[in-house]
Design an enzyme around this catalytic site. Structure first.
Site, PDB file in Angstrom:
ATOM      1  N   ASP A   1     -14.969 -29.555  35.577  1.00  0.00           N
ATOM      2  CA  ASP A   1     -13.566 -29.778  35.847  1.00  0.00           C
ATOM      3  C   ASP A   1     -13.209 -31.017  35.137  1.00  0.00           C
ATOM      4  O   ASP A   1     -13.978 -31.870  34.631  1.00  0.00           O
ATOM      5  CB  ASP A   1     -13.349 -30.091  37.480  1.00  0.00           C
ATOM      6  CG  ASP A   1     -12.074 -30.257  37.656  1.00  0.00           C
ATOM      7  OD1 ASP A   1     -11.055 -29.848  37.159  1.00  0.00           O
ATOM      8  OD2 ASP A   1     -11.711 -30.932  38.682  1.00  0.00           O
TER       9      ASP A   1
ATOM     10  N   ASP B   1     -11.155 -24.427  37.096  1.00  0.00           N
ATOM     11  CA  ASP B   1      -9.761 -24.324  37.320  1.00  0.00           C
ATOM     12  C   ASP B   1      -8.794 -24.377  36.308  1.00  0.00           C
ATOM     13  O   ASP B   1      -7.541 -24.381  36.737  1.00  0.00           O
ATOM     14  CB  ASP B   1      -9.540 -25.155  38.433  1.00  0.00           C
ATOM     15  CG  ASP B   1      -9.643 -26.531  38.174  1.00  0.00           C
ATOM     16  OD1 ASP B   1      -9.440 -26.973  37.121  1.00  0.00           O
ATOM     17  OD2 ASP B   1      -9.494 -27.270  39.192  1.00  0.00           O
TER      18      ASP B   1
ATOM     19  N   HIS C   1      -8.672 -27.048  43.985  1.00  0.00           N
ATOM     20  CA  HIS C   1      -8.241 -27.720  45.153  1.00  0.00           C
ATOM     21  C   HIS C   1      -8.029 -26.791  46.174  1.00  0.00           C
ATOM     22  O   HIS C   1      -7.115 -26.791  47.042  1.00  0.00           O
ATOM     23  CB  HIS C   1      -6.983 -28.590  45.077  1.00  0.00           C
ATOM     24  CG  HIS C   1      -7.038 -29.574  43.968  1.00  0.00           C
ATOM     25  ND1 HIS C   1      -8.094 -30.609  44.033  1.00  0.00           N
ATOM     26  CD2 HIS C   1      -6.581 -29.593  42.775  1.00  0.00           C
ATOM     27  CE1 HIS C   1      -7.909 -31.465  42.927  1.00  0.00           C
ATOM     28  NE2 HIS C   1      -7.228 -30.832  41.928  1.00  0.00           N
TER      29      HIS C   1
ATOM     30  N   ASP D   1     -14.542 -31.987  40.876  1.00  0.00           N
ATOM     31  CA  ASP D   1     -13.311 -32.795  40.928  1.00  0.00           C
ATOM     32  C   ASP D   1     -13.943 -34.115  41.148  1.00  0.00           C
ATOM     33  O   ASP D   1     -13.188 -35.358  40.614  1.00  0.00           O
ATOM     34  CB  ASP D   1     -12.408 -32.305  41.988  1.00  0.00           C
ATOM     35  CG  ASP D   1     -11.115 -33.176  41.918  1.00  0.00           C
ATOM     36  OD1 ASP D   1     -10.079 -33.070  41.038  1.00  0.00           O
ATOM     37  OD2 ASP D   1     -11.091 -33.873  42.987  1.00  0.00           O
TER      38      ASP D   1
END
Length: 205
Positions: free
Chosen positions: A41, A107, A162, A172
């Site tokens: 991330d 992501d 998330h 994250d």
């Protein structure tokens, strides 16, 4: 000439056997490569040109079934989210000290779709230009990523950010903590082949 008419069929059979041999060899090599799962991330505060960071979680399960885990992170003074997303994958791959089968979970559609939709193939063919003729951004990162991917077999899988994915959430935290930390680095253009290999010697034994 009839006495040599069997040669074409022998030649064809030899070519087929060679192809099967090479395919079997590739499959054998593929099976012997260590399987590594990588979660990545990137984050940037005030994107673009705010402080940013990347986070990586590497998983490797050894022959005894024991899970080994390694975390990597780093923070930068002025950068963008996309650069940190790319750098996360780069740093994760640089940490591998031997050819591996790597599954990357990210992501970032920017990163994942570049490979799964083969955007990057078009960029390279067009001299790092997009289909609208505009220059591709972060070329230094893309070139370095292609370089560090070469020894490995890499698959990219997109995960929703998330959304409660444990490793994605951990990445994250690593990325944002690095972005908010002290001792931030300058985000300078990556030079081909001149980035320090972090090493996973304690994991990949």
């Amino acid at each position: 000439n009839d006495r040599y008419s069997f040669f074409p069929s022998v030649s064809a059979a030899w070519n087929v056997s060679q192809e099967k041999f090479m395919e079997n060899l590739k499959n054998k090599i593929r099976r012997t490569k260590m399987e590594v799962t990588m979660y990545t991330d990137g984050a940037a505060r005030g994107n673009p040109d705010g402080p940013g960071g990347y986070g990586v979680v590497l998983h490797y399960i050894d022959k005894s079934g024991t899970l080994h885990e390694k975390e990597l992170s780093g923070g930068y003074k002025k950068t963008t989210n996309n650069r940190m997303e790319l750098l996360a994958v780069i740093r994760g791959l640089e940490a591998l000290n031997r050819p591996c089968q790597v599954t990357v979970y990210s992501d970032s559609k920017y990163v994942v779709d570049a490979f799964n939709q083969n955007w990057i193939g078009g960029w390279v063919k067009r001299g790092w230009k997009k289909s609208d003729k505009k220059p591709v951004k972060n070329v230094d990162m893309w070139k370095r990523l292609l370089e560090v991917m070469q020894p490995h077999e890499v698959q990219f899988i997109w995960v929703k950010g998330h959304d409660g994915h444990p490793q994605n959430e951990r990445c994250d935290i690593l990325a944002t903590t690095a972005a908010d930390g002290s001792g931030l680095l300058d985000d300078v253009e990556l030079e081909s082949g001149k980035n320090e290999q972090l090493g996973l010697g304690d994991i990949l034994k």
